[in-house]
Scaffold this motif. Structure first.
Motif, PDB file in Angstrom:
ATOM      1  N   UNK A 215      33.046  -3.726 -46.611  1.00 31.65           N
ATOM      2  CA  UNK A 215      33.787  -3.287 -46.028  1.00 31.65           C
ATOM      3  C   UNK A 215      34.713  -3.697 -45.074  1.00 31.65           C
ATOM      4  N   UNK A 216      34.526  -5.224 -44.968  1.00 33.86           N
ATOM      5  CA  UNK A 216      35.020  -5.742 -43.696  1.00 33.86           C
ATOM      6  C   UNK A 216      36.099  -6.865 -44.496  1.00 33.86           C
ATOM      7  N   UNK A 217      35.502  -7.094 -46.432  1.00 32.20           N
ATOM      8  CA  UNK A 217      36.308  -8.207 -46.688  1.00 32.20           C
ATOM      9  C   UNK A 217      37.764  -6.953 -47.820  1.00 32.20           C
ATOM     10  N   UNK A 218      37.344  -5.926 -47.902  1.00 31.23           N
ATOM     11  CA  UNK A 218      38.466  -5.276 -47.840  1.00 31.23           C
ATOM     12  C   UNK A 218      39.423  -4.684 -46.736  1.00 31.23           C
ATOM     13  N   UNK A 219      38.993  -5.415 -45.610  1.00 30.80           N
ATOM     14  CA  UNK A 219      39.735  -5.207 -44.548  1.00 30.80           C
ATOM     15  C   UNK A 219      40.717  -5.846 -44.247  1.00 30.80           C
ATOM     16  N   UNK A 220      39.841  -6.840 -44.649  1.00 27.71           N
ATOM     17  CA  UNK A 220      41.675  -8.323 -44.138  1.00 27.71           C
ATOM     18  C   UNK A 220      41.663  -8.365 -45.726  1.00 27.71           C
ATOM     19  N   UNK A 221      41.694  -7.568 -47.003  1.00 22.57           N
ATOM     20  CA  UNK A 221      42.230  -8.041 -48.085  1.00 22.57           C
ATOM     21  C   UNK A 221      43.318  -6.970 -48.639  1.00 22.57           C
ATOM     22  N   UNK A 222      42.750  -5.835 -47.906  1.00 24.33           N
ATOM     23  CA  UNK A 222      44.276  -4.792 -48.642  1.00 24.33           C
ATOM     24  C   UNK A 222      44.038  -3.419 -47.232  1.00 24.33           C
ATOM     25  N   UNK A 223      43.417  -3.824 -46.686  1.00 27.15           N
ATOM     26  CA  UNK A 223      43.464  -2.943 -45.035  1.00 27.15           C
ATOM     27  C   UNK A 223      41.948  -1.945 -45.110  1.00 27.15           C
ATOM     28  N   UNK A 224      41.874  -1.414 -44.198  1.00 22.23           N
ATOM     29  CA  UNK A 224      40.658  -0.384 -44.549  1.00 22.23           C
ATOM     30  C   UNK A 224      40.800   0.505 -44.999  1.00 22.23           C
ATOM     31  N   UNK A 225      41.803   1.075 -46.067  1.00 25.16           N
ATOM     32  CA  UNK A 225      41.787   2.358 -46.118  1.00 25.16           C
ATOM     33  C   UNK A 225      41.804   1.968 -47.914  1.00 25.16           C
ATOM     34  N   UNK A 226      41.642   1.019 -48.206  1.00 25.77           N
ATOM     35  CA  UNK A 226      41.107   0.208 -49.498  1.00 25.77           C
ATOM     36  C   UNK A 226      39.297   1.039 -49.820  1.00 25.77           C
TER      37      UNK A 226
END
Length: 505
Positions: free
Chosen positions: A156-167
């Motif tokens: 979840x942290x990686x997704x938030x930084x990479x493509x936003x929390x909606x991803x």
């Protein structure tokens, strides 16, 4: 069972149920690393933002008592397929929503969709696997319940930084579709259904108002005083709802939650221990990302990576814990786990503004090894102490209490964090450095409260889980054999020579 082994259909079905349970538990805490970003995007308080994790566990806790009804009224395939449809719909709503309320609504649907999955898996394992092998089986599938929440924050942290929390919600929607297809084409039924089965839906409403009202009142403490109706009124309604709910369960012939199983002392001890461990686990999984990102300035990805070693610790504990349970019994395994959990929590409470950041990883690894050595053996032991006819009710009770404890743990510890932070801020002043110092002070004391909870659990296990090989598969088998009527009948008409013959009634 085929020649003492599970059939291909049984193995495939358990694999599918384990995978879906993994996804559901993975979803529970996947947003923890993204919470600081979500709080900033929607301009909400920390207490409000943590509802995204707390409401998930609360709704799951409310759904669990319905499992006994669902598993009797509907087939496993019907339950799982419907659950995956609801879960996927909730993920899509959260993914596309532009308001916090709608994101929260989507999370609620995700919780509804996954709330029955662990009890269904648990009941299936206890129905298919023989008694002496349940420890190993529960240890294996227990990874789905315990390791997934630890992995969730990392991804979840990686997704938030990479493509936003909606991803995060987009990924969950895709996983929901895949699980739905697997359920349609690979899942089999292993139990009979009864179309005449009924349940007490009024008790469901009482549990929603009871636990929901109590939590809502708690979360308002940060923004309003205790004398404000927004705080005390929901709490009063919640307490009345909970008391009414408990009273109703004891006085109905067909209760929603059969609390009579709590008359079994060993089961009650196991349930309380599991609840305390979930309380400590869930609260820290919310608090530590706030410390790592807000106080120390690390990214959401780093926050997830720092917490990741705990996942490996849980995997190790789950894998070896089941085998240790079958060999040594619940007492030595659970005692070891409880003290490891306590030691890791105390170590984590020593964090400061300049603590080596990987110290948190070490402590989290230690904590989750302890968590794995406590949760699975204690749950298996407590359920093994029940009669076979009470397994479904016992599973519903222990899972409900555990989820409610996890749901309450996060807001209670977050509120304590805010209270300690405010007290420290008032004494240090309003400078920028003072704000961070006050926040770290709040984290330290919230973790110390969590350590006290772990200590209570450790003492309860030490004094409450007793007996020769308490909870081991072999011990339970010996007990079952002693319940059988063993009689001696003459054989071959030879005087004074009696051959033992076991008659099962």
């Amino acid at each position: 069972m085929v020649n003492g082994k599970l059939s291909h259909a049984a193995l495939l079905s358990i694999a599918i149920l384990t995978t879906i349970t993994f996804v559901g538990n993975f979803t529970q805490l996947q947003l923890t690393s993204a919470l600081p970003t979500i709080i900033s995007d929607f301009h909400i308080s920390v207490t409000t933002g943590q509802w995204l994790t707390s409401v998930f566990q609360l709704v799951m806790g409310v759904m669990v008592p319905l499992t006994a009804y669902f598993t009797k009224r509907f087939s496993t395939r019907q339950i799982v397929i419907t659950s995956m449809v609801v879960f996927t719909l909730g993920s899509v709503i959260s993914w596309l929503s532009d308001s916090f309320v709608l994101v929260l609504a989507g999370r609620t649907l995700e919780a509804v969709g996954t709330g029955v999955m662990w009890p269904v898996l648990q009941i299936t394992v206890f129905s298919i696997d023989p008694l002496a092998k349940r420890g190993m089986a529960m240890g294996t599938v227990g990874i789905a319940m315990s390791v997934a929440p630890a992995i969730g924050p990392t991804l979840g942290g990686w997704q938030t930084d990479f493509s936003g929390w909606r991803s995060i919600f987009l990924l969950l929607a895709v996983l929901g579709v895949l699980c739905l297809l697997a359920s349609i084409f690979g899942l089999r039924n292993f139990s009979e259904t009864d179309a005449n089965t009924n349940t007490d839906f009024f008790s469901v409403a009482l549990s929603i108002f009871g636990f929901g009202g109590l939590m809502f009142g708690f979360t308002n403490i940060e923004s309003y005083s205790m004398l404000s109706p927004v705080t005390w009124l929901p709490m009063v309604i919640g307490l009345i709802g909970i008391i009414w709910f408990v009273f109703r369960q004891f006085h109905k012939s067909n209760p929603l939650l059969n609390l009579d199983v709590l008359k079994n002392t060993r089961f009650t001890i196991g349930t309380i221990c599991a609840a305390l461990s979930f309380f400590a686990f869930s609260s820290i999984m919310v608090i530590m990302p706030l410390y790592i990102q807000t106080d120390r300035g690390f990214s959401a990805t780093m926050s997830g990576l720092i917490m990741l070693p705990g996942a490996f610790g849980m995997a190790i504990a789950q894998f070896f814990g089941g085998r240790a349970l079958d060999r040594f019994g619940a007492r030595p395994v659970a005692i070891t786990g409880s003290w490891l959990l306590l030691l890791g929590t105390i170590g984590m409470s020593l964090v400061s503004m300049d603590t080596w950041i990987w110290w948190i990883s070490i402590c989290q690894f230690l904590r989750q090894v302890g968590m794995g050595f406590v949760l699975m053996p204690i749950t298996t032991w407590s359920l093994n102490c029940l009669e076979p006819k009470d397994l479904s009710a016992g599973s519903a009770v222990t899972n409900t209490v555990r989820q409610i404890a996890g749901a309450v743990g996060a807001p209670v510890l977050v509120i304590l964090l805010e209270v300690f932070t405010t007290l420290r801020r008032d004494s240090l002043g309003q400078a920028a450095d003072a704000q961070v110092m006050a926040s770290v002070f709040g984290v330290q004391w919230a973790l110390r409260v969590s350590a006290v909870i772990c200590l209570i659990m450790a003492l309860l296990i030490y004094f409450g889980v007793k007996g020769d090989g308490a909870g081991s598969g072999r011990d339970m088998t010996r007990r079952a054999l002693r319940r059988m009527h063993i009689v001696h009948a003459p054989s071959m008409h030879i005087p004074s020579v009696h051959m033992p013959s076991i008659h099962l009634h």
